[in-house]
Design a protein around this motif. Structure first.
Motif, PDB file in Angstrom:
ATOM      1  N   CYS A 145       0.814  -1.214   0.000  1.00  0.00           N
ATOM      2  CA  CYS A 145       0.000   0.000   0.000  1.00  0.00           C
ATOM      3  C   CYS A 145       0.850   1.267   0.000  1.00  0.00           C
ATOM      4  O   CYS A 145       0.505   2.240  -0.665  1.00  0.00           O
ATOM      5  CB  CYS A 145      -0.932   0.000   1.205  1.00  0.00           C
ATOM      6  SG  CYS A 145      -1.979   1.488   1.322  1.00  0.00           S
ATOM      7  N   SER A 187      -6.231  -0.268  -6.210  1.00  0.00           N
ATOM      8  CA  SER A 187      -5.801  -1.201  -5.173  1.00  0.00           C
ATOM      9  C   SER A 187      -4.502  -1.873  -5.590  1.00  0.00           C
ATOM     10  O   SER A 187      -4.409  -2.395  -6.705  1.00  0.00           O
ATOM     11  CB  SER A 187      -6.866  -2.273  -4.920  1.00  0.00           C
ATOM     12  OG  SER A 187      -6.433  -3.197  -3.938  1.00  0.00           O
ATOM     13  N   SER A 189      -3.602  -4.599  -4.668  1.00  0.00           N
ATOM     14  CA  SER A 189      -3.885  -6.026  -4.737  1.00  0.00           C
ATOM     15  C   SER A 189      -5.330  -6.241  -5.150  1.00  0.00           C
ATOM     16  O   SER A 189      -6.252  -5.690  -4.530  1.00  0.00           O
ATOM     17  CB  SER A 189      -3.647  -6.707  -3.391  1.00  0.00           C
ATOM     18  OG  SER A 189      -4.116  -8.051  -3.424  1.00  0.00           O
ATOM     19  N   TRP A 192      -8.013  -7.494  -2.391  1.00  0.00           N
ATOM     20  CA  TRP A 192      -8.574  -6.700  -1.298  1.00  0.00           C
ATOM     21  C   TRP A 192     -10.014  -6.285  -1.609  1.00  0.00           C
ATOM     22  O   TRP A 192     -10.361  -5.118  -1.653  1.00  0.00           O
ATOM     23  CB  TRP A 192      -7.698  -5.469  -1.048  1.00  0.00           C
ATOM     24  CG  TRP A 192      -6.292  -5.798  -0.636  1.00  0.00           C
ATOM     25  CD1 TRP A 192      -5.789  -7.022  -0.303  1.00  0.00           C
ATOM     26  CD2 TRP A 192      -5.191  -4.880  -0.540  1.00  0.00           C
ATOM     27  NE1 TRP A 192      -4.454  -6.933   0.018  1.00  0.00           N
ATOM     28  CE2 TRP A 192      -4.047  -5.631  -0.119  1.00  0.00           C
ATOM     29  CE3 TRP A 192      -5.064  -3.509  -0.743  1.00  0.00           C
ATOM     30  CZ2 TRP A 192      -2.812  -5.041   0.088  1.00  0.00           C
ATOM     31  CZ3 TRP A 192      -3.812  -2.927  -0.541  1.00  0.00           C
ATOM     32  CH2 TRP A 192      -2.701  -3.684  -0.123  1.00  0.00           C
ATOM     33  N   ASP A 195     -13.034  -5.283   3.393  1.00  0.00           N
ATOM     34  CA  ASP A 195     -12.092  -4.801   4.412  1.00  0.00           C
ATOM     35  C   ASP A 195     -11.430  -5.931   5.184  1.00  0.00           C
ATOM     36  O   ASP A 195     -10.321  -5.764   5.712  1.00  0.00           O
ATOM     37  CB  ASP A 195     -12.796  -3.844   5.372  1.00  0.00           C
ATOM     38  CG  ASP A 195     -13.854  -4.545   6.220  1.00  0.00           C
ATOM     39  OD1 ASP A 195     -14.759  -5.183   5.639  1.00  0.00           O
ATOM     40  OD2 ASP A 195     -13.788  -4.456   7.448  1.00  0.00           O
ATOM     41  N   GLU A 197     -10.061  -8.396   3.970  1.00  0.00           N
ATOM     42  CA  GLU A 197      -8.915  -8.871   3.198  1.00  0.00           C
ATOM     43  C   GLU A 197      -7.707  -7.934   3.300  1.00  0.00           C
ATOM     44  O   GLU A 197      -6.618  -8.254   2.814  1.00  0.00           O
ATOM     45  CB  GLU A 197      -9.303  -9.014   1.716  1.00  0.00           C
ATOM     46  CG  GLU A 197     -10.491  -9.917   1.456  1.00  0.00           C
ATOM     47  CD  GLU A 197     -10.225 -11.365   1.824  1.00  0.00           C
ATOM     48  OE1 GLU A 197      -9.043 -11.759   1.826  1.00  0.00           O
ATOM     49  OE2 GLU A 197     -11.199 -12.092   2.116  1.00  0.00           O
ATOM     50  N   LEU A 198      -7.895  -6.766   3.904  1.00  0.00           N
ATOM     51  CA  LEU A 198      -6.800  -5.795   3.975  1.00  0.00           C
ATOM     52  C   LEU A 198      -5.769  -6.202   5.036  1.00  0.00           C
ATOM     53  O   LEU A 198      -6.116  -6.418   6.201  1.00  0.00           O
ATOM     54  CB  LEU A 198      -7.340  -4.408   4.326  1.00  0.00           C
ATOM     55  CG  LEU A 198      -8.202  -3.697   3.282  1.00  0.00           C
ATOM     56  CD1 LEU A 198      -8.768  -2.410   3.867  1.00  0.00           C
ATOM     57  CD2 LEU A 198      -7.390  -3.401   2.030  1.00  0.00           C
ATOM     58  N   ALA A 202      -1.704  -2.269   4.789  1.00  0.00           N
ATOM     59  CA  ALA A 202      -2.632  -1.519   3.948  1.00  0.00           C
ATOM     60  C   ALA A 202      -3.486  -0.576   4.779  1.00  0.00           C
ATOM     61  O   ALA A 202      -3.698   0.589   4.412  1.00  0.00           O
ATOM     62  CB  ALA A 202      -3.516  -2.482   3.165  1.00  0.00           C
ATOM     63  N   CYS A 207      -4.955   2.536   2.615  1.00  0.00           N
ATOM     64  CA  CYS A 207      -5.622   1.878   1.491  1.00  0.00           C
ATOM     65  C   CYS A 207      -7.014   1.401   1.921  1.00  0.00           C
ATOM     66  O   CYS A 207      -7.217   1.010   3.079  1.00  0.00           O
ATOM     67  CB  CYS A 207      -4.795   0.690   0.987  1.00  0.00           C
ATOM     68  SG  CYS A 207      -3.417   1.168  -0.073  1.00  0.00           S
ATOM     69  N   ASP A 209     -10.554  -1.019   0.902  1.00  0.00           N
ATOM     70  CA  ASP A 209     -10.957  -2.182   0.121  1.00  0.00           C
ATOM     71  C   ASP A 209     -11.708  -1.744  -1.131  1.00  0.00           C
ATOM     72  O   ASP A 209     -12.209  -0.623  -1.229  1.00  0.00           O
ATOM     73  CB  ASP A 209     -11.803  -3.133   0.968  1.00  0.00           C
ATOM     74  CG  ASP A 209     -13.127  -2.533   1.402  1.00  0.00           C
ATOM     75  OD1 ASP A 209     -14.122  -2.689   0.671  1.00  0.00           O
ATOM     76  OD2 ASP A 209     -13.160  -1.888   2.476  1.00  0.00           O
TER      77      ASP A 209
END
Length: 494
Positions: A145, A187, A189, A192, A195, A197-198, A202, A207, A209
């Motif tokens: 991030c 993002s 990634s 993501w 949230d 998955e952050l 991040a 960053c 989601d």
């Protein structure tokens, strides 16, 4: 980048099975030398007389067949023709008669064979980038991030919103999945999606989601329409299959964004939307990806229905619109080794493009149809004209399937790798075998999920300034074609 390995694909209707697996009973239609010569001359004359439209486009619609490589186009057109009772080879998908075409190079800056995140970012921002990222600079590491937002790429929808155009996204995949996300989100990634998955890095560096970014104004007042799957990433834990850990219900926040915003979850409620009095429309028709077209019931709209509603919503804006429509599950069918699933979704894309063409004025609307990447999907052997596309290879003039060196028949369609690989002795396939709902054409190399292919994909264009679509181009040039058609960045800078 691996997406999803499917355990099986159920294709359950008798009508489909009859279309697919009954050997063609048509008489051979060879034509004559004179008819082939006359048809060839007619095509050339039509192309020579095609007028060039150099006006600025008011609207742009970008259709993306996720994973729709050249072999998928060929097999898809044959399937569509055979569904209409033809031999199939003479058929054209709706967009294959567009006057302008090009080949598109799909690699990512760090990958010879790309993924959908990097390719969709190139389509939407005009810059190639890394595998697995959404609209971040080519120098930004995947999954990091820090620094990502300072160098984030600007998607076409942001420029469109800035000058007052309407914007929208339609997909049969999750709206937070790689290709649709590239319309509205940034993002480092593609993973993501919500949230939960952050990673800590991040969160610490600000960053967000992908799902929550669908509420962004993106340079104007935000997306006017977003239709697809992925409900679970928009709703909190404890709500159905919701996965959000922050307690937010983004469907309710969408509704609260405007007094005339609407949210729907099935085909029936989509059909009942009062389009004239709806300012923003969100439709989430599945917790994850929408169903494959071959198994779709009456609870979910098809791609053409979603496209029709999206265009009606966007056409209300006199300033024009940008719409991206993704047939996302072509890709997933191939990853699961199911040519059936992939090709039926290809036919569904053809239907959606046809619906768009019926609804718009092609004198003011550019339509582009392309793929983000290909797959290791092959069409081979020497099957006779009209041989069922999912069938065993039977040669011209023959009545029994062609046998390989091991004395066993084989299918026209196959994969270079994937879950359909046979380890050990190959089975003696029968018509009953290939008619099974979960049948996978044979693959060579055993992998959990079939992989993308790295060859070029097609680009088909019609409408204002579409004549610049020609030759072999880098994928990021497609953004610049749309920008040129709309004079978009020029107008946004004024």
């Amino acid at each position: 980048m691996k997406n999803i390995g499917l355990k099986s694909v159920a294709i359950a209707t008798t009508a489909l099975a009859t279309t697919l697996f009954t050997a063609s009973a048509q008489a051979e239609d060879t034509g004559t030398a004179e008819t082939w010569l006359e048809e060839g001359a007619r095509v050339v004359a039509e192309k020579a007389a095609e007028p060039v439209n150099t006006k600025r486009a008011k609207n742009v619609i970008l259709f993306v067949g996720d994973g729709m490589g050249i072999s998928t186009l060929t097999a898809g057109r044959i399937l569509e023709g055979q569904m209409q009772g033809k031999s199939g080879e003479e058929n054209y998908l709706s967009f294959e008669r567009f006057p302008y075409t090009a080949l598109v190079k799909t690699y990512n800056v760090d990958a010879q064979v790309p993924d959908s995140a990097g390719t969709a970012s190139a389509l939407n921002t005009g810059s190639k980038t890394r595998i697995g990222v959404i609209n971040t600079a080519p120098t930004q590491p995947n999954g990091q991030c820090a620094g990502a937002m300072e160098t984030a790429l600007t998607p076409l929808a942001h420029y469109a919103e800035k000058i007052g155009m309407a914007t929208g996204i339609v997909s049969t995949a999750r709206l937070t999945h790689a290709t649709p996300a590239a319309v509205y989100a940034h993002s480092p990634s593609r993973g993501w999606e919500n949230d939960g998955e952050l990673p800590e890095e991040a969160v610490a560096n600000g960053c967000r989601d992908i799902a929550q970014q669908i509420l962004n104004p993106i340079g104007g007042n935000g997306l006017e329409v977003a239709l697809g799957g992925g409900r679970r990433n928009f709703q909190p834990l404890g709500t159905g299959e919701g996965r959000r850990k922050d307690g937010r219900d983004l469907t309710q926040e969408w509704m609260a964004s405007d007094s005339s915003a609407a949210y729907v979850e099935n085909e029936q409620s989509l059909a009942q939307v009062d389009i004239a009095n709806t300012s923003r429309l969100l439709g989430l028709f599945d917790n994850s990806h929408m169903q494959f077209e071959a198994q779709r019931g009456d609870e979910q709209p098809d791609l053409a229905e979603m496209t029709e509603v999206a265009i009606k919503m966007l056409q209300k804006n006199d300033g024009g619109y940008y719409l991206m429509v993704e047939a996302g599950r072509i890709d997933h069918g191939h990853h699961g080794g199911s040519a059936k699933a992939a090709l039926y979704d290809t036919v569904a894309l053809s239907k959606a493009v046809r619906k768009a063409m019926e609804m718009v004025d092609l004198d003011e609307t550019m339509i582009l149809v392309t793929a983000d990447h290909s797959h290791v999907f092959t069409m081979a052997g020497y099957p006779k004209r009209g041989n069922p596309i999912f069938g065993l290879v039977t040669g011209p003039g023959e009545t029994e399937p062609t046998l390989a060196k091991d004395g066993k028949p084989y299918t026209t369609l196959a994969y270079q790798n994937g879950p359909g690989a046979v380890q050990g002795e190959r089975k003696h396939l029968t018509e009953e075998d290939i008619a099974a709902p979960d049948f996978r054409p044979q693959a060579l190399v055993p992998t959990r999920s079939e992989t993308h292919g790295g060859e070029d994909v097609g680009l088909f264009a019609i409408g204002p300034r579409a004549h610049i679509v020609r030759g072999t181009i880098e994928q990021n040039v497609i953004f610049h074609i749309m920008d040129y058609a709309l004079d978009l960045r020029k107008r946004a800078s004024e």
